[in-house]
Design an enzyme around this catalytic site. Structure first.
Site, PDB file in Angstrom:
ATOM      1  N   HIS A 134      35.310 -13.944  -5.510  1.00 33.69           N
ATOM      2  CA  HIS A 134      35.231 -14.004  -6.978  1.00 33.69           C
ATOM      3  C   HIS A 134      34.233 -13.012  -7.599  1.00 33.69           C
ATOM      4  O   HIS A 134      33.528 -13.333  -8.562  1.00 33.69           O
ATOM      5  CB  HIS A 134      34.891 -15.428  -7.434  1.00 33.69           C
ATOM      6  CG  HIS A 134      35.992 -16.421  -7.172  1.00 33.69           C
ATOM      7  ND1 HIS A 134      37.287 -16.037  -6.909  1.00 33.69           N
ATOM      8  CD2 HIS A 134      35.978 -17.778  -7.143  1.00 33.69           C
ATOM      9  CE1 HIS A 134      38.036 -17.127  -6.733  1.00 33.69           C
ATOM     10  NE2 HIS A 134      37.270 -18.186  -6.865  1.00 33.69           N
ATOM     11  N   HIS A 207      40.193 -18.918 -14.100  1.00 33.53           N
ATOM     12  CA  HIS A 207      40.009 -20.005 -13.131  1.00 33.53           C
ATOM     13  C   HIS A 207      39.949 -21.366 -13.815  1.00 33.53           C
ATOM     14  O   HIS A 207      39.160 -22.229 -13.422  1.00 33.53           O
ATOM     15  CB  HIS A 207      38.728 -19.742 -12.327  1.00 33.53           C
ATOM     16  CG  HIS A 207      38.699 -20.361 -10.959  1.00 33.53           C
ATOM     17  ND1 HIS A 207      38.696 -21.713 -10.763  1.00 33.53           N
ATOM     18  CD2 HIS A 207      38.674 -19.803  -9.717  1.00 33.53           C
ATOM     19  CE1 HIS A 207      38.636 -21.978  -9.468  1.00 33.53           C
ATOM     20  NE2 HIS A 207      38.630 -20.819  -8.809  1.00 33.53           N
ATOM     21  N   GLU A 344      45.723 -19.834 -10.486  1.00 30.80           N
ATOM     22  CA  GLU A 344      45.052 -18.546 -10.660  1.00 30.80           C
ATOM     23  C   GLU A 344      46.037 -17.415 -10.348  1.00 30.80           C
ATOM     24  O   GLU A 344      46.229 -17.056  -9.188  1.00 30.80           O
ATOM     25  CB  GLU A 344      43.835 -18.461  -9.739  1.00 30.80           C
ATOM     26  CG  GLU A 344      42.867 -19.619  -9.858  1.00 30.80           C
ATOM     27  CD  GLU A 344      42.006 -19.751  -8.628  1.00 30.80           C
ATOM     28  OE1 GLU A 344      41.403 -18.733  -8.199  1.00 30.80           O
ATOM     29  OE2 GLU A 344      41.943 -20.853  -8.052  1.00 30.80           O
TER      30      GLU A 344
END
Length: 379
Positions: A134, A207, A344
């Site tokens: 991420h 997210h 996502e």
């Protein structure tokens, strides 16, 4: 005669006023802005409330480009929260399990926290064991973006961030625009755009954790459909092996609408064990980069129905397997395990190290573009 009817007339007028007073007023579409809080260095984060004529409301902050809250009507017309979020700006500063921010530069995992472009290796922060996830330790979810509100019947907020060359180990200065638009049809459209001055990798996503029950219970009764006939199997650290696995005959087959809880605990399946449930990338059957239906979610008690459209080749489905109930909503609801569902939309995890995967390399002169739409209705 007139005097005799006067009390009746007055009674009618008073009744009408009382009736009118209790009638819901049609919400005015548009956007409102307020201060959300201050960063330690004194900079102010803003909170933007987008509202359409149907009464749907989405709150976005330019800190981390978070979806802070989002309401949608149930089958009785009641507006309730349908995404997980924490109560205050201070809570967002402390950090969340990614409750609705934009993830970048690279959503999901990169094996060994490194990749190579044009023969040159780049080292990234290791923030997921030996792997990178991420965007690193201080990803786009922890940056203050520049915001431009756009008023109107379909209000929007355009967010801009310039990621400097070398940030978190990534090459190239990357200019990023993310635009949230609340449409008339109760859909939130997210448009991503980016350009670079050096070859780099980009894989942006949002997210958000969805819970269409209005935060009444976990998501195991949510009925999920995914238009994907394959998933990417992973190793024990959840790095894709490079193979593709047909979903037929496995707990990952959601080609027909199926309750999430039906097979989520089938630990005879190796991939279920590795993910502690669902935490995998589904590969859409439609390989085009056009805006296409990727998934639907239905919550039978509320009647809420969500359609997800995207230009991306895959979607990471995560069922909040690691929430522990220590975080709560502003109403005090504890976010327990499997209290949310993440969809996502993205290119595949570890793409920079898998030549067979669709490329995530962006070069100077190219424009990264991606769109995802989450549309709500009732059934």
């Amino acid at each position: 005669m007139k005097a005799a009817f006067l009390p009746l007339f007055l009674c009618f007028i008073l009744s009408y006023v009382a009736f009118a007073h209790h009638q819901p007023v049609d919400p005015k579409p548009g956007i409102e802005q307020e201060v959300f809080g201050k960063l330690p260095d004194g900079r102010e984060a803003q909170l933007f409330t987008l509202r359409n004529a149907a009464g749907m409301e989405v709150k976005i902050t330019n800190y981390g480009a978070y979806i802070v809250s989002w309401t949608a009507p149930d089958k009785a017309g009641k507006q309730e929260a349908i995404t997980l979020g924490v109560p205050t700006f201070a809570d967002y500063l402390k950090g969340t399990p990614s409750f609705g921010p934009v993830i970048g530069r690279f959503g999901n995992r990169i094996a060994g926290s490194k990749f190579t472009i044009d023969g040159k290796e780049y080292a990234l922060a290791s923030n997921n064991g030996k792997n990178h996830i991420h965007g690193g330790r201080v990803g786009f979810d922890k940056k203050l973006w520049t915001a431009t509100p756009v008023d109107g019947n379909e209000p929007a907020v355009k967010l801009h961030y310039t990621s400097p060359d070398g940030e978190e180990g990534y090459p190239g200065t990357l200019d990023v625009d993310v635009t949230y638009t609340l449409q008339k049809d109760n859909a939130l459209r997210i448009d991503y755009k980016a350009a670079t001055d050096k070859p780099t990798v980009v894989n942006l996503t949002n997210h958000a954790y969805f819970n269409l029950s209005g935060m009444k219970h976990d998501v195991l009764n949510h009925v999920l459909m995914i238009k994907a006939d394959k998933i990417l199997p992973t190793d024990q650290t959840q790095i894709p092996t490079g193979d593709v696995l047909p979903v037929a005959g496995t707990p990952f087959d959601f080609l027909k609408p199926t309750a999430i809880g039906t097979r989520i605990n089938d630990t005879t399946n190796t991939q279920i064990r590795y993910g502690s449930g669902y935490d995998h990338c589904w590969v859409f059957t439609d390989k085009s980069n056009k805006l296409k239906l990727g998934a639907t979610v239905y919550e039978p008690e509320s009647g809420r129905f969500m359609e997800m459209y995207t230009t991306e080749p895959g979607v990471q489905v995560y069922t909040a397997n690691h929430l522990k109930g220590n975080l709560r909503s502003k109403e005090g609801v504890a976010f327990e395990r499997r209290f949310g569902l993440c969809l996502e939309t993205q290119h595949f995890p570890n793409s920079p190290n898998q030549p067979s995967f669709p490329t995530t390399v962006l070069r100077p002169g190219q424009t990264y573009q991606s769109t995802t739409v989450y549309k709500f209705s009732v059934k």
